[in-house]
Every structure is written in structure tokens, then in C-alpha cells.
Design an enzyme around this catalytic site. Structure first.
Site: not given
Ligand code: RB5
Length: 148
Positions: A8-9, A65-68, A70, A98, A109, A132-133, A136
């Protein structure tokens, strides 16, 4: 390797860096967007990359994405996709050894670009351990058949 990539952005800049890195290493990159830092919606890109991996159009996928978070939530809705959110090289290595992860999720971010590239490199170079993996992974597939 053929690698599907999307962001995303918030992940756009890192996606562009990773694309250059992958091409320099001889990988083929299929870029599903986004194409700029204009605000957009991460599930749109997670869906395209997950489908490419699920169909076998790409060997692996990378989503940013920002955090990964979503991206990983969305990609893991697809049967056969094992998306791993990795914050360091250890998680990247273990997600391959694994979990046989076929999609890597990163947070644009929360990671420096050099660390992100190092995570990508480890993730691409590490092979699934099997043994073993595998049992799973088979159980994950059973969960998918029963509940997805
Ligand atoms: C966008 O603002 C942010 O929510 C998205 O990039 C992501 O971090 C969501 O998980």
C-alpha cells in the site's frame, strides 16, 4: 525465482527498493502495485499477490504495508498461502525452515531499509526443513479444508 510483490502507500518506498534488490539478484518480479504514495487500501494488493502465489503464477510473494499486519491478515485468508510477518532475520529464517512460508510480510514503517533487504535475502535463501514440520503444514491444510 518469480516473485509477486505488492504494497500500500505506507510500503511503497520499501517496495521499490526491494524490487531493485530482487532484480539485481536475478529474480523476476511481478509488481501488483501500488504505484505511488497516495493513500490506498492494503487488502487490494494482498489479494492479488496471494492469488498469484496460490495459482502458481509466482513462486513466492512479498507484501509491505505500514506494519505488515494488515497484509498478513489478508494474505492468510487464501488457501495454500502461508504468510509470515517478519521483523528480523531470525523470524525470516524460521518462517522458511519450519513454516514453509510462501509470502513474506514486512512493515515499511517499522523496519529500516537495510534490515528489510537483509530479511528478504535470508527468506529467499532458506529452504524448508520438512520432516516433522511437514506434518504441521499438512495439519494447516486440514484446517483450511475444514474451515475456509
Ligand atoms: C495505513 O495507514 C496502515 O494502516 C497500513 O499500511 C498497515 O499498517 C495496516 O496493517
Amino acid at each position: 525465482m518469480k516473485i509477486a510483490i505488492g504494497s500500500d502507500h505506507a510500503g511503497f518506498r520499501l517496495k521499490e527498493r526491494i524490487k531493485d534488490f530482487l532484480r539485481a539478484k536475478g529474480h523476476e518480479v511481478i509488481d501488483f502495485g501500488t504505484r505511488s504514495e497516495a493513500s490506498t487500501h492494503y487488502p487490494l494488493f494482498a489479494k492479488e499477490v496471494a492469488l498469484a502465489v496460490q495459482r502458481g503464477d509466482a513462486h513466492r510473494g512479498i507484501l509491505i504495508c505500514g506494519t505488515g499486519i494488515g497484509m498478513s491478515i489478508t494474505a492468510n485468508k487464501f488457501k495454500g498461502v502461508r504468510a509470515a510477518l517478519c521483523l528480523n532475520e531470525y523470524m525470516a529464517r524460521m518462517s522458511r525452515l519450519h513454516n514453509d512460508a510462501n509470502v513474506l510480510c514486512l512493515g515499511g514503517r517499522v523496519l529500516g531499509e537495510d534490515l528489510a533487504l537483509s530479511i528478504v535475502e535470508v527468506w529467499l535463501e532458506t529452504h524448508f526443513e520438512g520432516g516433522r514440520h511437514q506434518k504441521r503444514i499438512d495439519l494447516i491444510a486440514e484446517v483450511e479444508r475444514e474451515h475456509l
